[in-house]
Design an enzyme around this catalytic site. Structure first.
Site, PDB file in Angstrom:
ATOM      1  N   GLU A 194      72.493  55.377 -18.635  1.00 12.16           N
ATOM      2  CA  GLU A 194      72.703  55.284 -17.320  1.00 12.16           C
ATOM      3  C   GLU A 194      70.790  54.473 -16.919  1.00 12.16           C
ATOM      4  OE1 GLU A 194      73.710  58.642 -15.788  1.00 12.16           O
ATOM      5  OE2 GLU A 194      75.262  58.366 -15.790  1.00 12.16           O
TER       6      GLU A 194
ATOM      7  N   HIS B 155      68.917  59.048 -24.344  1.00  9.74           N
ATOM      8  CA  HIS B 155      69.230  59.467 -22.768  1.00  9.74           C
ATOM      9  C   HIS B 155      68.234  60.277 -21.614  1.00  9.74           C
ATOM     10  CE1 HIS B 155      73.434  61.180 -21.302  1.00  9.74           C
ATOM     11  NE2 HIS B 155      72.135  61.735 -20.096  1.00  9.74           N
TER      12      HIS B 155
ATOM     13  N   TYR C 277      81.113  58.787 -11.535  1.00 11.48           N
ATOM     14  CA  TYR C 277      81.573  59.925 -10.322  1.00 11.48           C
ATOM     15  C   TYR C 277      82.683  60.202  -9.932  1.00 11.48           C
ATOM     16  CZ  TYR C 277      79.104  61.278 -15.082  1.00 11.48           C
ATOM     17  OH  TYR C 277      79.154  62.579 -16.218  1.00 11.48           O
TER      18      TYR C 277
ATOM     19  N   ASN D 103      79.907  54.691 -16.689  1.00 14.90           N
ATOM     20  CA  ASN D 103      80.099  56.785 -16.494  1.00 14.90           C
ATOM     21  C   ASN D 103      80.486  56.561 -14.624  1.00 14.90           C
ATOM     22  OD1 ASN D 103      78.576  56.863 -18.758  1.00 14.90           O
ATOM     23  ND2 ASN D 103      76.811  57.927 -18.102  1.00 14.90           N
TER      24      ASN D 103
ATOM     25  N   GLU E 194      81.390  58.856 -19.474  1.00 11.63           N
ATOM     26  CA  GLU E 194      81.277  59.188 -19.197  1.00 11.63           C
ATOM     27  C   GLU E 194      81.989  60.106 -17.101  1.00 11.63           C
ATOM     28  OE1 GLU E 194      77.716  61.082 -17.786  1.00 11.63           O
ATOM     29  OE2 GLU E 194      76.864  60.416 -19.679  1.00 11.63           O
TER      30      GLU E 194
ATOM     31  N   ARG F 178      80.304  61.714 -28.124  1.00  6.62           N
ATOM     32  CA  ARG F 178      79.495  61.663 -26.979  1.00  6.62           C
ATOM     33  C   ARG F 178      77.972  61.981 -27.756  1.00  6.62           C
ATOM     34  NH1 ARG F 178      77.665  59.315 -21.502  1.00  6.62           N
ATOM     35  NH2 ARG F 178      76.135  57.942 -22.396  1.00  6.62           N
TER      36      ARG F 178
END
Ligand code: IFM
Length: 456
Positions: free
Chosen positions: A175, A130, A308, A306, A363, A86
């Site tokens: 995002e 991005h 985290y 994504n 991600e 990606r």
């Protein structure tokens, strides 16, 4: 799905056949070559060249020099058995002024990259945006300016017309919460603005441009699978016995998750938040025009997640609930709590509340600075454990019926971590930024094994 494949047997877990394993990067973070071959300036070029914006004073001018080393980087991925990659396209390489004349040399770069990936058996996943907006558009108001939506459509047209015959997997935005709020409310990312109403406006235009681009991509790329990637979290109250903390968790969930998930699923913006925003900033939602919400809700094929960390929040004054650091919990070098169970919770919640056709973890990864040892190896055991535990969490979600089709580790290699510069290393490959030498870390060698076995 064959359930036997999913049985956890003496700690061994297998992922469904066809599960896609990959890594992710983004243009500004790795490419460098910021002025090569007709590329225009981006807002990140401008921001990083402005004193005191980046912690270590660095820029993405050279970064990982991927623009010149892409063939080696493909070979590197191939050596790790990577099935998919990606990456994002740099808008100012394609349209140096944001719209208008296409820079063919910019398209040529991605054309070669795509062909190189396909020849290596690696499936390209393209992200259109991005965060590296052409500075020329920023000079006209950037994403606050509704005209940027039309410019994005032009950009989506140029890229999908050129690559749509070979690329099947498309992500419009990465995002949008970060681009809108960190860039326009907190001012920590480009373009460095600090206005909450501006961030709301930007978020709307980002979403509108997503919905506008979806049919354009489909038209140019007959086999396209199109989605959007959101940074999503789970919000927990600091004190579960305090109703005000639960309310803060609702608020944070609204700001980071529902503000994007609801409109793309045709549910308008969350009413609990619009009421609060309009009280604080009268008429702040006046950017919505007739037809916008239908455009934003364009049907997609998958949702990119994504993940985290989770957010633990307590009641406070400001518009954004205060997050607390959980004592005694493990944290990565970004100061983010390691909480794999929340990946499971998030995937389950998305499946039950929104029912996306398919999901990808686009991600997940961790910043740890572990460097080369005396043998020239990088024993990044913390990262390896982080990934292993998150893979397990994803596997649990799949076993519960969540249609998760793939997983992209962030990131292929150490790179420019935005406002943190090069001080935070997320790569599974070590990059020596003096020599540009790449060294796969222990996590990369372990990941190769996971991919080979399609399991743990
Ligand atoms: O490096 C970023 C990436 O660009 C977007 N998602 C989070 C990563 C780590 O902060």
């Amino acid at each position: 799905m064959n359930n036997e494949q999913l049985i956890i047997n003496n700690e061994r877990v297998s992922f469904p056949d066809g599960f896609l394993w990959g890594t992710a990067t983004s243009s500004y973070q790795i490419e460098g070559a910021w002025q090569a071959d007709g590329k225009g300036e981006s807002i990140w070029d401008r921001f990083s060249h402005t004193p005191d914006k980046i912690k270590d004073g660095s820029t993405g001018d050279v970064a990982c020099d991927h623009y010149h080393r892409w063939q080696d980087d493909i070979a590197l991925m191939q050596s790790m058995g990577m099935q998919s990659y990606r990456f994002s396209i740099s808008w100012p390489r394609i349209l140096p002024n944001g719209r208008g004349t296409v820079n063919e040399a910019g398209l040529d770069f991605y054309d070669k990259l795509v062909d190189g990936l396909l020849a290596a058996g690696i499936r390209p996943f393209i992200t259109l945006y991005h965060w590296d907006l052409p500075q020329a558009l920023q000079d006209e108001g950037g994403w606050e300016n509704r005209a940027t939506v039309a410019a994005f459509a032009e950009y989506a047209e140029a890229v999908s017309a050129r690559l749509g015959d070979r690329v099947t997997d498309w992500i419009t935005h990465n995002e949008p919460w970060v681009a809108a709020f960190i860039g326009h409310a907190w001012g920590v990312h480009a373009p460095g603005k600090q206005s909450y109403p501006a961030a709301l406006r930007v978020a709307h235009h980002l979403l509108l441009s997503h919905g506008t681009a979806v049919p354009i991509i489909r038209q140019n790329s007959p086999n396209a699978q199109v989605g959007i990637t959101l940074n999503l979290t789970v919000a927990d109250p600091a004190d579960p016995n305090n109703p005000a903390d639960w309310d803060a968790a609702r608020q944070l969930d609204g700001q980071m998750n529902r503000w994007f998930l609801d409109p793309i699923n045709g549910r308008y913006y969350p009413a609990d938040l619009t009421a609060a925003y309009e009280k604080e900033f009268p008429a702040c939602m006046n950017f919505i025009e007739a037809g916008d919400m239908a455009t934003i809700a364009a049907p997609t094929d998958f949702l990119g997640v994504n993940y985290y960390t989770r957010a633990v929040v307590k009641a406070g004054e400001g518009i954004m609930p205060e997050q607390i650091k959980v004592a005694d919990a493990p944290h990565t070098e970004m100061g983010w709590e390691v909480h794999p169970d929340s990946l499971y919770r998030l995937l389950m919640r998305l499946h039950y509340d929104y029912r996306p056709r398919r999901l990808y973890v686009t991600e997940n990864g961790a910043s740890y600075g572990t460097g080369l040892d005396e043998n020239g190896r990088v024993p990044d055991i913390d990262r390896l454990n982080f990934l292993r535990d998150h893979f397990h969490a994803a596997h649990r979600a799949i076993a519960q019926g969540v249609p998760l089709d793939g997983y992209f580790v962030w990131s292929l290699m150490d790179n420019f971590e935005w406002g943190e510069g090069y001080e935070q290393r997320f790569g599974i490959v070590w990059v020596d930024f003096e020599t540009q030498k790449r060294t796969p870390k222990a996590s990369a060698l372990w990941y190769r094994d996971v991919i080979g076995k399609n399991g743990l």
